[in-house]
Design an enzyme around this catalytic site. Structure first.
Site, mmCIF file in Angstrom:
data_model
loop_
_atom_site.group_PDB
_atom_site.id
_atom_site.type_symbol
_atom_site.label_atom_id
_atom_site.label_comp_id
_atom_site.label_asym_id
_atom_site.label_seq_id
_atom_site.Cartn_x
_atom_site.Cartn_y
_atom_site.Cartn_z
ATOM 1 C CG HIS A 1 46.632 46.447 27.766
ATOM 2 N ND1 HIS A 1 46.707 45.152 28.182
ATOM 3 C CD2 HIS A 1 45.882 46.444 26.641
ATOM 4 C CE1 HIS A 1 46.041 44.392 27.331
ATOM 5 N NE2 HIS A 1 45.526 45.140 26.391
ATOM 6 C CG ASP B 1 47.486 45.868 31.507
ATOM 7 O OD1 ASP B 1 46.274 46.043 31.415
ATOM 8 O OD2 ASP B 1 48.207 45.328 30.636
HETATM 9 C C1 XLS Z 1 41.927 40.639 23.889
HETATM 10 C C2 XLS Z 1 43.266 40.809 23.363
HETATM 11 C C3 XLS Z 1 44.169 41.732 24.152
HETATM 12 C C4 XLS Z 1 45.346 42.127 23.315
HETATM 13 C C5 XLS Z 1 46.049 43.362 23.780
HETATM 14 O O1 XLS Z 1 41.188 39.747 23.538
HETATM 15 O O2 XLS Z 1 43.856 39.555 23.227
HETATM 16 O O3 XLS Z 1 44.550 41.143 25.341
HETATM 17 O O4 XLS Z 1 46.273 41.115 23.240
HETATM 18 O O5 XLS Z 1 45.207 44.444 23.845
#
Ligand code: XLS
Ligand code: NI
Ligand code: NI
Length: 438
Positions: A101, A104
């Site tokens: 993300h 992140d």
């Molecule tokens: C959350 C999601 C997230 C997505 C990306 O539950 O899995 O991590 O994969 O935003």
């Protein structure tokens, strides 16, 4: 920069008899299965948010993770340093991809302009590291759920300014994805849903979400980003209900708003089970629509009813997933992204290696077993037999669109009434699967 994992060298493949905890027993990247190397069939990806950002907190306790390379600050230098450590880890692990993300990899600034600048600085390092190692970006996404501004959603927020901000943030994330040569781009609708229907206009929110996606498609074309968009279904958590609740709901939404040609699905095991489905069900539903794009490879806990994001360890699970993947001819731009985190109790850096090695070996076994099931052919033959009445005669005529209710009534009256059809043989199917899972 001194190495973050000095005691660990590149994880080797040592085969099933190895007792080395830092070696693969099944994942042999160069071994060919169904015409492609394991590396190309499985396309493993490391999830930046879990592996490099998860402090391992839970609703009852603070973080426990020991990450000596991270000074815990929000400084861009720390983010850049962490990015280099991430590549040391991914390279030693031997995963060909990673995913992130925007927030992140780079810290949120005091305003959008500063956040964009922070992202640019880290993207520069990520690009250098990608070039140095050959590791590629499986997909990128924008975090539209952590900051309090998104408390009512992003594209489905009742506040238009939040929608605007989210659009600007996704625009920037798409540019970053494009700059880094991402294979795809994910939309997970973290807070795109509701907590109570009393304050929610579903129709208006869905229209806004579709408008948002159409603008994203337009922008992707404008900048020449060729990778597919994926929607990641999840039924709830953090919201009570998320609009993208499962594969079928996503497909319906995409069709209704004329978006299906631009999107595939990124399916996550723990989300499937939260939706009351098996992962195999979600995979089959998506694949049947030609929309199985990528997979967030994790698992939940049978006794915990939330998204625990654990590393996959079930060979049944990975066998079923890989059967669908092989059936659809393999991944194209997608892959197996470990959207999974080590347990709060597994706080040492080396646990990150054990977790990924386990997940990769479990999927490698699943791949080999799925290929063996296909080579054996008995299951496919039994499945085919079950539908033979459609291959000729009246069945073929119906499939060919040549019949109507009147002609079928005539046919039915000309025949003895059908009796109990042949056995479903569920237990035999299960026995053959167990025979081949070894
Ligand atoms: C959350 C999601 C997230 C997505 C990306 O539950 O899995 O991590 O994969 O935003
Ligand atoms: Ni996910
Ligand atoms: Ni998840």
């Amino acid at each position: 920069m001194s190495p973050a994992f000095p005691e660990i060298s590149k994880i080797p493949y040592e085969g099933p008899s190895s007792k080395n905890p830092l070696a693969f027993k099944h994942y042999n990247p160069t071994e060919v299965v169904e015409g492609k190397t394991m590396a190309d069939q499985l396309r493993f990806s490391v999830a930046y948010w879990h592996t490099f950002r998860a402090a391992l907190s839970d609703p009852f306790g603070t973080g426990t993770a020991i990450r000596p390379w991270d000074d815990g600050s929000n400084r861009v230098e720390n983010a850049c340093n962490r990015a280099r450590v991430a590549f040391e880890f991914i390279e030693k692990l031997g995963a060909p991809f990673y995913a992130f993300h925007d927030r992140d990899v780079a810290p949120e600034g005091v305003n959008l302009e500063e956040s964009n600048r922070n992202l640019d600085a880290v993207v520069k390092v990520l690009k250098e590291e990608q070039q140095r190692t050959g590791i590629k970006l499986l997909w990128a996404t924008a975090n539209l759920f952590t900051h309090p501004r998104f408390l009512h959603g992003a594209a489905t927020s009742p506040n238009a300014d939040v929608f605007v901000y989210a659009a600007a943030q996704v625009k920037k994330a798409l540019e970053a994805a494009h700059e880094l040569g991402a294979e795809g781009y994910v939309f997970w609708g973290g807070r795109e849903g509701y907590s109570t229907l009393w304050n929610t206009n579903i129709k208006r929110e869905l229209d806004h979400l579709a408008r948002f996606f159409h603008m994203a498609v337009d922008y992707k074309k404008a900048i020449g980003f060729k990778g597919p968009f994926y929607i990641e279904p999840k039924p709830r958590e953090p919201t009570k209900h998320q609009y993208d609740s499962d594969a079928a709901a996503c497909l319906n939404f995409l069709r209704e708003y004329g978006l299906l040609e631009h999107f595939k699905l990124n399916l996550e095991t723990n989300h499937a089970t939260l939706a009351g489905h098996s992962m195999a069900h979600e995979c089959e539903v998506a694949a049947a629509a030609g929309a199985l794009g990528s997979i967030d490879a994790n698992t939940g806990d049978e006794l915990i009813g939330w998204d625990t994001d654990q590393f996959p360890t079930s060979i049944y699970l990975t066998t079923q997933v890989m059967l669908t993947v092989l059936k659809m001819g393999g991944f194209t731009t997608g892959g197996l992204n470990f959207d999974a985190k080590v347990r709060r109790e597994s706080f040492e850096p080396v646990d990150l290696f054990y977790a990924h090695i386990g997940g990769m070996d479990t999927f490698a076994r699943g791949l080999k077993i799925a290929a063996a099931i296909r080579a054996d052919g008995r299951l496919a033959e039994m499945l085919k037999q079950r539908y033979t009445s459609w291959d000729s005669g009246i069945g073929a005529s119906i499939e060919g669109g040549k019949e109507d209710f009147a002609s079928l009534e005539k046919y039915a009256l000309s025949q003895p009434d059908p009796v109990q059809h042949t056995s479903g043989r569920q237990e035999l199917f299960e026995n053959i699967v167990n025979e081949l899972i070894c």
